[in-house]
Structure formats: structure tokens, C-alpha cells
Enzyme design. Structure first.
Site, PDB file in Angstrom:
ATOM      1  CG  HIS A 185      20.532   9.495   1.561  1.00  0.00           C
ATOM      2  ND1 HIS A 185      20.192  10.120   2.753  1.00  0.00           N
ATOM      3  CD2 HIS A 185      21.795   9.029   1.732  1.00  0.00           C
ATOM      4  CE1 HIS A 185      21.199  10.012   3.602  1.00  0.00           C
ATOM      5  NE2 HIS A 185      22.179   9.352   3.009  1.00  0.00           N
TER       6      HIS A 185
ATOM      7  N   GLY B 144      13.446  22.654  -0.396  1.00  0.00           N
ATOM      8  CA  GLY B 144      12.469  22.286  -1.428  1.00  0.00           C
ATOM      9  C   GLY B 144      13.002  22.359  -2.848  1.00  0.00           C
TER      10      GLY B 144
HETATM   11  C1  GAR Z   1      18.626  16.840  -0.255  1.00  0.00           C
HETATM   12  O1  GAR Z   1      19.996  16.949  -0.454  1.00  0.00           O
HETATM   13  C2  GAR Z   1      18.244  15.418   0.091  1.00  0.00           C
HETATM   14  O2  GAR Z   1      19.056  14.478  -0.509  1.00  0.00           O
HETATM   15  C3  GAR Z   1      18.442  15.410   1.592  1.00  0.00           C
HETATM   16  O3  GAR Z   1      17.945  16.658   2.018  1.00  0.00           O
HETATM   17  C4  GAR Z   1      18.213  17.622   1.005  1.00  0.00           C
HETATM   18  C5  GAR Z   1      16.957  18.436   0.764  1.00  0.00           C
HETATM   19  O4  GAR Z   1      17.211  19.506  -0.115  1.00  0.00           O
HETATM   20  N1  GAR Z   1      17.741  14.318   2.179  1.00  0.00           N
HETATM   21  C6  GAR Z   1      18.255  13.544   3.136  1.00  0.00           C
HETATM   22  O5  GAR Z   1      19.339  13.736   3.647  1.00  0.00           O
HETATM   23  C7  GAR Z   1      17.348  12.392   3.574  1.00  0.00           C
HETATM   24  N2  GAR Z   1      18.081  11.436   4.323  1.00  0.00           N
HETATM   25  P1  GAR Z   1      16.016  20.300  -0.763  1.00  0.00           P
HETATM   26  O6  GAR Z   1      15.050  20.631   0.356  1.00  0.00           O
HETATM   27  O7  GAR Z   1      16.627  21.530  -1.359  1.00  0.00           O
HETATM   28  O8  GAR Z   1      15.370  19.417  -1.802  1.00  0.00           O
END
Ligand code: GAR
Length: 231
Positions: A140, A43
Site C-alpha cells: 500500500h 503490474g
Molecule cells: C501500488 O502503488 C500499490 O501500492 C497500490 O497500487 C499500485 C499498483 O502499482 N495499491 C493500493 O493502493 C492498494 N490499496 P503497480 O500495478 O505498478 O504495481
């Protein structure tokens, strides 16, 4: 590292170094834009978006977080930040469409204008995309169209690229694809581990996600109160 600059309207579609979003670039709807966020994990992007909304004039607010994982850190962050959080555990839904129906219904009941997938690790279906056409933004951790899908950071390391990055884009039916709103490039260093590269990319995600969301909103509503409409 780029100096932090105030973004002035209208936002350009691409900028490097990516500007620090400091608020004040939301379209003027005569009320704050209502954002819904979807998250599955840490998050950190959700919190960066909340912080961006809370900086500067009240042009946008995150009114709801939806999570699919009861144990995710995003849920705890929502509590700390005082943002209502709804748990829709994907394991309780027979089909992806049924989950998406509930996600869309929850946001619609909350009068959400625009939805942000901030680390939502489920494939979304036309049910959600159709409920929020051109109003569904994803972040992403790669320079799309390279390295779509799972573990984009691992894919970049395996491919031996020397530059990677992140992309904020509008969501279409193909996974991690759709019109690009904002990107930031990040160098891959010789001694990078998965964790060090992921962290460097994430710090750029926190900058470009609010920027991309504001850009999407401006494209939808930015001209509604333009000079011609103000009578
Ligand atoms: C982020 O790095 C986002 O880019 C990735 O999940 C992570 C979530 O981090 N999303 C994907 O890979 C979608 N294909 P967070 O929960 O700390 O924001």
C-alpha cells in the site's frame, strides 16, 4: 540513497533505509516457495517481485498472476515474463465472495504457498483471507495506519504531510490493515505533483515488497528446517 546490501537471514522486521532484496533470504522448504500474485493495473510491483525471485538462488518463484482487468498492463508483463496469467474479471461475479472463491481455487489448484496483492484494487473478503491465513501480503502506498483506502498518495498530499511512504503488510478483514511486515519512508517535496510523489513511493515499494514477502514466508516456514528439525 542507501547502499544496496545483501539481506542475511533472519530478516529484521523493520529497517530503514530499506535493504535491497537480492535473494537468498527465502526459507528453505527443500523446493522453491510458490507465489501467486494478484494485480489490477500496471503490474510494476508484480515485475519487481518476479525479478527478486529470479535473482540469486531459486528460493521462490511466481507461478501465477491473477488479474481482474482484461486491459491491464500487468497482463502484458506476465506474457513478456513467461508467467501464466488468469483473467477473473470482477464484472462477471455477482458478489465479491464469488470472485474470491475463484481466485483462491485458482491458486490452490496451482499449489501456491503464499499470495501477494500487488496493486489489487478490489476489496478482499474472508473467503480469500481464510483460504490463505497469514499467507496474504498487500502493498500500500502510505505509511499505514495513515491513509488507508483509495488514492493514498492524494490523501497524503491533501493532508500536507512532509513524509509519506509505503507498507507491506499481512491482510486482515479491514481494508489496508494488518500486521506490518516492512515500511519505507519517502520525503514529500515542496514541488511534488501526484505523479512525482507516486513514482518516488513506487520505487521504494519495489524494494520492500519482496523483502516483506520473504519476511512473511520466514515467519511461516523459516524454522521448519532449523537445527532442531534436522535431526
Ligand atoms: C501500488 O502503488 C500499490 O501500492 C497500490 O497500487 C499500485 C499498483 O502499482 N495499491 C493500493 O493502493 C492498494 N490499496 P503497480 O500495478 O505498478 O504495481
Amino acid at each position: 540513497m542507501a547502499a544496496c546490501v545483501e539481506v542475511s537471514e533472519p530478516l529484521p522486521a523493520f529497517q530503514w533505509p530499506s535493504p535491497q532484496f537480492v535473494g537468498g533470504a527465502w526459507p528453505d522448504l527443500g523446493r522453491p516457495l510458490r507465489l501467486g500474485v494478484m494485480a489490477s493495473g500496471q503490474g510494476s510491483n508484480f515485475e519487481a517481485l518476479v525479478a527478486a525471485c529470479r535473482r540469486g538462488p531459486a528460493g521462490a518463484e511466481v507461478v501465477e498472476l491473477v488479474v481482474n482487468n482484461p486491459l491491464c498492463e500487468a497482463r502484458r508483463r506476465a506474457e513478456r515474463l513467461g508467467i501464466p496469467c488468469r483473467l477473473l474479471d470482477h464484472r462477471h461475479f455477482r458478489e465479491r465472495q464469488l470472485l474470491d472463491q475463484q481466485v483462491a481455487a485458482s491458486f490452490q489448484a496451482n499449489e501456491v504457498d503464499l499470495v501477494v496483492m500487488a496493486g489489487w484494487m478490489r476489496i478482499v473478503t474472508p473467503v480469500l483471507i481464510g483460504a490463505y491465513p497469514n499467507r496474504l501480503v498487500n502493498i500500500h502506498p502510505s505509511l499505514l495506519p495513515s491513509f488507508r483506502g483509495l488514492d493514498a498518495v492524494g490523501q497524503a498530499l491533501a493532508a500536507g504531510v512532509t513524509i509519506s511512504g509505503c507498507t507491506a503488510h499481512l491482510v486482515e478483514e479491514l481494508v489496508d490493515a494488518g500486521p506490518i511486515l516492512a515500511q519505507a519512508a519517502v520525503p514529500v517535496l515542496a514541488n511534488d505533483s501526484h505523479a512525482s510523489l507516486a513514482a518516488r513511493i513506487q520505487s521504494q515499494e519495489h524494494r520492500i515488497l519482496p523483502y516483506g514477502v520473504a519476511l512473511a514466508a520466514q515467519r511461516l516456514w523459516g524454522e521448519r528446517l532449523g537445527p532442531a528439525d534436522q535431526g
